[in-house]
Design a protein around this motif. Structure first.
Motif, short mmCIF file in Angstrom:
data_model
loop_
_atom_site.label_atom_id
_atom_site.label_comp_id
_atom_site.label_asym_id
_atom_site.label_seq_id
_atom_site.Cartn_x
_atom_site.Cartn_y
_atom_site.Cartn_z
N ARG A 80 0.83 -1.21 0.00
CA ARG A 80 0.00 0.00 0.00
C ARG A 80 0.86 1.26 0.00
O ARG A 80 0.55 2.24 -0.67
CB ARG A 80 -0.93 -0.01 1.23
CG ARG A 80 -2.09 -0.94 1.10
CD ARG A 80 -3.13 -0.71 2.18
NE ARG A 80 -2.62 -0.78 3.53
CZ ARG A 80 -2.52 -1.89 4.26
NH1 ARG A 80 -2.89 -3.04 3.75
NH2 ARG A 80 -2.05 -1.85 5.49
N LYS A 81 1.94 1.22 0.75
CA LYS A 81 2.85 2.36 0.81
C LYS A 81 3.50 2.62 -0.55
O LYS A 81 3.59 3.77 -0.99
CB LYS A 81 3.93 2.09 1.87
CG LYS A 81 4.83 3.23 2.17
CD LYS A 81 5.76 2.84 3.31
CE LYS A 81 6.94 3.76 3.39
NZ LYS A 81 7.89 3.35 4.41
N GLU A 84 0.93 4.07 -2.89
CA GLU A 84 0.68 5.45 -2.54
C GLU A 84 1.80 6.35 -3.06
O GLU A 84 1.55 7.47 -3.52
CB GLU A 84 0.55 5.58 -1.03
CG GLU A 84 0.07 6.93 -0.55
CD GLU A 84 -0.10 6.91 0.94
OE1 GLU A 84 0.81 7.41 1.63
OE2 GLU A 84 -1.13 6.41 1.42
N ASP A 87 1.41 7.14 -6.77
CA ASP A 87 0.32 8.07 -7.14
C ASP A 87 0.68 9.46 -6.91
O ASP A 87 1.36 10.21 -6.83
CB ASP A 87 -0.94 7.76 -6.31
CG ASP A 87 -1.53 6.42 -6.66
OD1 ASP A 87 -1.25 5.93 -7.76
OD2 ASP A 87 -2.28 5.88 -5.82
#
Length: 87
Positions: A80-81, A84, A87
């Motif tokens: 997830r990191k 992120e 993005d």
């Protein structure tokens, strides 16, 4: 969580068995009288030492399960990191 339930149930059973033995021995030695507080303390100590040796396999299985779950959670967090950061 099966490993947790098995390990906990075995610890409780070991404590109860230790308690029964301690109360029985104290009752024999002290003519039927025993101090409940000291019986619980002795049973707790005896079951703790016994579980260190007797429940090693169950403790290791539980530790492996926890370690696996922690590794999966860490990998998901890193994914997830990284997403992120892109993005």
């Amino acid at each position: 969580m099966k490993e947790f339930v098995v390990y906990t149930a075995m610890r409780i059973a070991l404590f109860l068995a230790s308690f029964g033995i301690v109360v029985g021995v104290m009752a024999l030695v002290l003519d039927g009288r025993f101090n409940l507080f000291w019986a619980v303390v002795l049973a707790f100590l005896i079951s703790g030492v016994a579980s260190f040796y007797l429940l090693d396999r169950q403790r290791e299985a539980f530790a492996r399960r926890v370690e696996t779950r922690a590794a999966k959670a860490a990998a998901a967090f890193e994914e997830r990191k990284a997403r992120e950061d892109r993005d």
